[in-house]
Design a protein around this motif. Sequence first.
Motif, PDB file in Angstrom:
ATOM      1  N   THR A  92      58.023  41.869  44.151  1.00 27.76           N
ATOM      2  CA  THR A  92      59.394  42.428  44.169  1.00 27.76           C
ATOM      3  C   THR A  92      59.619  43.383  42.985  1.00 27.76           C
ATOM      4  O   THR A  92      60.328  44.388  43.113  1.00 27.76           O
ATOM      5  N   ARG A  93      58.996  43.060  41.832  1.00 29.42           N
ATOM      6  CA  ARG A  93      59.128  43.962  40.681  1.00 29.42           C
ATOM      7  C   ARG A  93      58.422  45.295  40.968  1.00 29.42           C
ATOM      8  O   ARG A  93      58.879  46.364  40.558  1.00 29.42           O
ATOM      9  N   ILE A  94      57.283  45.224  41.658  1.00 30.56           N
ATOM     10  CA  ILE A  94      56.598  46.469  42.044  1.00 30.56           C
ATOM     11  C   ILE A  94      57.488  47.290  42.974  1.00 30.56           C
ATOM     12  O   ILE A  94      57.572  48.519  42.848  1.00 30.56           O
ATOM     13  N   ILE A  95      58.171  46.595  43.908  1.00 32.30           N
ATOM     14  CA  ILE A  95      59.078  47.300  44.820  1.00 32.30           C
ATOM     15  C   ILE A  95      60.183  48.004  44.030  1.00 32.30           C
ATOM     16  O   ILE A  95      60.493  49.182  44.271  1.00 32.30           O
ATOM     17  N   GLN A  96      60.771  47.270  43.062  1.00 33.30           N
ATOM     18  CA  GLN A  96      61.854  47.858  42.264  1.00 33.30           C
ATOM     19  C   GLN A  96      61.353  49.046  41.441  1.00 33.30           C
ATOM     20  O   GLN A  96      62.036  50.068  41.339  1.00 33.30           O
ATOM     21  N   THR A  97      60.159  48.912  40.864  1.00 38.47           N
ATOM     22  CA  THR A  97      59.613  49.996  40.027  1.00 38.47           C
ATOM     23  C   THR A  97      59.391  51.255  40.837  1.00 38.47           C
ATOM     24  O   THR A  97      59.769  52.369  40.426  1.00 38.47           O
ATOM     25  N   HIS A  98      58.784  51.118  41.993  1.00 37.28           N
ATOM     26  CA  HIS A  98      58.484  52.305  42.809  1.00 37.28           C
ATOM     27  C   HIS A  98      59.735  52.867  43.474  1.00 37.28           C
ATOM     28  O   HIS A  98      59.823  54.086  43.696  1.00 37.28           O
ATOM     29  N   CYS A  99      60.690  52.004  43.761  1.00 36.26           N
ATOM     30  CA  CYS A  99      61.969  52.525  44.272  1.00 36.26           C
ATOM     31  C   CYS A  99      62.666  53.362  43.214  1.00 36.26           C
ATOM     32  O   CYS A  99      63.241  54.432  43.515  1.00 36.26           O
ATOM     33  N   GLN A 100      62.595  52.895  41.977  1.00 35.12           N
ATOM     34  CA  GLN A 100      63.198  53.661  40.892  1.00 35.12           C
ATOM     35  C   GLN A 100      62.474  54.997  40.690  1.00 35.12           C
ATOM     36  O   GLN A 100      63.096  56.032  40.445  1.00 35.12           O
ATOM     37  N   ARG A 101      61.144  54.970  40.816  1.00 36.69           N
ATOM     38  CA  ARG A 101      60.380  56.207  40.663  1.00 36.69           C
ATOM     39  C   ARG A 101      60.722  57.198  41.772  1.00 36.69           C
ATOM     40  O   ARG A 101      60.916  58.395  41.507  1.00 36.69           O
ATOM     41  N   VAL A 102      60.787  56.706  43.020  1.00 41.69           N
ATOM     42  CA  VAL A 102      61.148  57.592  44.129  1.00 41.69           C
ATOM     43  C   VAL A 102      62.566  58.125  43.942  1.00 41.69           C
ATOM     44  O   VAL A 102      62.858  59.306  44.223  1.00 41.69           O
ATOM     45  N   ASN A 103      63.458  57.284  43.430  1.00 43.11           N
ATOM     46  CA  ASN A 103      64.832  57.726  43.185  1.00 43.11           C
ATOM     47  C   ASN A 103      64.878  58.830  42.115  1.00 43.11           C
ATOM     48  O   ASN A 103      65.653  59.791  42.232  1.00 43.11           O
ATOM     49  N   ASN A 104      64.021  58.695  41.081  1.00 42.19           N
ATOM     50  CA  ASN A 104      63.958  59.756  40.061  1.00 42.19           C
ATOM     51  C   ASN A 104      63.468  61.064  40.655  1.00 42.19           C
ATOM     52  O   ASN A 104      63.952  62.149  40.303  1.00 42.19           O
ATOM     53  N   ILE A 105      62.471  60.962  41.553  1.00 41.04           N
ATOM     54  CA  ILE A 105      61.983  62.178  42.215  1.00 41.04           C
ATOM     55  C   ILE A 105      63.101  62.822  43.032  1.00 41.04           C
ATOM     56  O   ILE A 105      63.292  64.045  43.016  1.00 41.04           O
ATOM     57  N   ILE A 106      63.867  62.004  43.737  1.00 42.52           N
ATOM     58  CA  ILE A 106      64.969  62.535  44.541  1.00 42.52           C
ATOM     59  C   ILE A 106      66.016  63.201  43.650  1.00 42.52           C
ATOM     60  O   ILE A 106      66.551  64.271  43.980  1.00 42.52           O
ATOM     61  N   GLU A 107      66.309  62.573  42.493  1.00 50.92           N
ATOM     62  CA  GLU A 107      67.281  63.165  41.570  1.00 50.92           C
ATOM     63  C   GLU A 107      66.810  64.534  41.084  1.00 50.92           C
ATOM     64  O   GLU A 107      67.600  65.487  41.014  1.00 50.92           O
ATOM     65  N   ASP A 108      65.528  64.649  40.744  1.00 50.62           N
ATOM     66  CA  ASP A 108      65.005  65.937  40.284  1.00 50.62           C
ATOM     67  C   ASP A 108      65.056  66.981  41.393  1.00 50.62           C
ATOM     68  O   ASP A 108      65.353  68.161  41.145  1.00 50.62           O
ATOM     69  N   ILE A 109      64.750  66.560  42.625  1.00 50.86           N
ATOM     70  CA  ILE A 109      64.803  67.502  43.741  1.00 50.86           C
ATOM     71  C   ILE A 109      66.231  67.979  43.987  1.00 50.86           C
ATOM     72  O   ILE A 109      66.480  69.161  44.230  1.00 50.86           O
ATOM     73  N   LEU A 110      67.177  67.065  43.880  1.00 48.19           N
ATOM     74  CA  LEU A 110      68.578  67.443  44.071  1.00 48.19           C
ATOM     75  C   LEU A 110      69.056  68.363  42.952  1.00 48.19           C
ATOM     76  O   LEU A 110      69.840  69.287  43.192  1.00 48.19           O
ATOM     77  N   LYS A 111      68.591  68.119  41.722  1.00 48.71           N
ATOM     78  CA  LYS A 111      68.938  69.024  40.629  1.00 48.71           C
ATOM     79  C   LYS A 111      68.381  70.422  40.892  1.00 48.71           C
ATOM     80  O   LYS A 111      69.026  71.433  40.614  1.00 48.71           O
TER      81      LYS A 111
END
Length: 541
Positions: free
Chosen positions: A361-380
């Motif tokens: 579950t921690r791996i899931i949270q870590t990679h979800c956060q990483r994908v979310n950061n990628i999405i934030e950069d793309i939106l910026k």
Amino acid sequence: MPPNQVDTIYPCPFSKGYGIPARQAWLLLKIFFIYRFISASLFVMLFFFRFGPMGLGAHDAQLYQFTSLGYLGISLLNAPFIFRRLASYTRLSQWFIFTDIVFITVLMHASGGVTSGVGGLLAISIAAAGLLIGGRCALLFAALASLAVLAEQVYDMQTHAFNLSSLNYSGLLGVTFFAIALISMILAQRVEQSASLAQRHAQTIVRLEELNRYIIQHLQSGIMIVDDQQFIVLSNYSALRLMGISESPTHLADVSSMLQHAFLLWNQSPEQDFAIIQLDNTEEIQVRFSSLTVENECLHMLLFEDISLHNQRLQQSKLASLGRLTASIAHEIRNPLSAISHAGQLLSEAPELKPVDLRLTRIIQTHCQRVNNIIEDILKLSRRNPSQKQKITLDQWLPAYVQEQNLGHAEHQQAFKLTFKQSELNAYIDPGHLKQILDNLCANALKYGQPELGSIKVEADMENNQPRIRVVDNGPGIDHEGLQHLFEPFFTTSRQGTGLGLYISKELAELNQAELSYAKNRNKSCFSLLLANADHVVIEI
């Protein structure tokens, strides 16, 4: 006297608004001197050689003799003062009119008074006063001439030298003098108004010419005007810069043989008004041809533009379309990603969960956060605002920025150290974009530049007449393979990075006509940001 009227003379102290162009004023004074010399010579010759009527000097021959010789002598003595301009124009012109009134009045008295006709020459002197001095001074000299004639008549009445009936002639002469003075003053006022209007129009034309010249010279696109014989009439700074020449050439062949060939082809086929020219330094520029008709003269305009700038605009258009596409995809990904992250968080809170499953579950949270950061950069990247460039004084802006960075990274002892190798640096860039670029460079320097070995240097200097900011860290630098993909999107050497930081910084730099590059400086990693000089800004069209 206004600075734009330094060639104008104001001879009348009572009419300070009335001025005469200096060249015209001295020419009129020379003409009047020639008239005086001729008239004085005639007075002497007609008297001594007994030509013409015998009325000259009839009343007092000795007085006439001395007066006519004095009149001629003073005229000759004034010659060097006029032709060599040894005295001021105002004093000379006033002296000429005043002596004319005195000598002609005395000659008139010596010749028999007003009835002799000599006094009529005073009318020419009064008219000359209107031309040479003008304004209210013309009325003043008319009054002096009238008083001189009346004084001569009063003297005659006291001595009973002439018939009292000549008093009527004196009055008529006085009226004539004032009429001539009034007419000359009115004409002078009209000339003054016309000259003032013409001067205002000339000033407006000069301002428009200066404005047009400034705009043409500071355009981002190069402009060159050529006549039918291929002689260059005008070329702005951008054209010389794009063509890689320092001085303005005189002929199109002096610029480039390929450009001359393209110009000749366009003359033969006007529909082919576009060409790409290969320069000697292997760079390419695009040129457009068009015809201009100015005052029945056919000229040709060549509009130059850097091919890299043209490609950059195409690239920006493609990136804008790609940004809109990626933004829509990112929004679609964010919804299921939020559901996955929320489900993983709920699953991690289950009490019967085993340690192995908890780690998953921690791996899931870590990679979800990483994908979310990628999405934030793309939106910026997709929401990037247009550049609002303005003049920034780096001597004031950089110290405040470095101080803010040091305060934000208190865990490092003076993480950043600012050095100015040159002062008075003025950049032309969007302040928000500059901060975002430096934020990315400083964050990378803290992450990869080994700040524990010493402060990260932020240096400001000038290169090729452009302000430059360098961020130098203590890291080993980027290998050869990494340099080939350094500013590409999603390229990163870190498992935690998105690979968009340097790409966004590069895009923001190009958006502000700046250049972001990487090089090793004394075996240290160094990012260099070359900015547009605010003191030499070009106008973008």
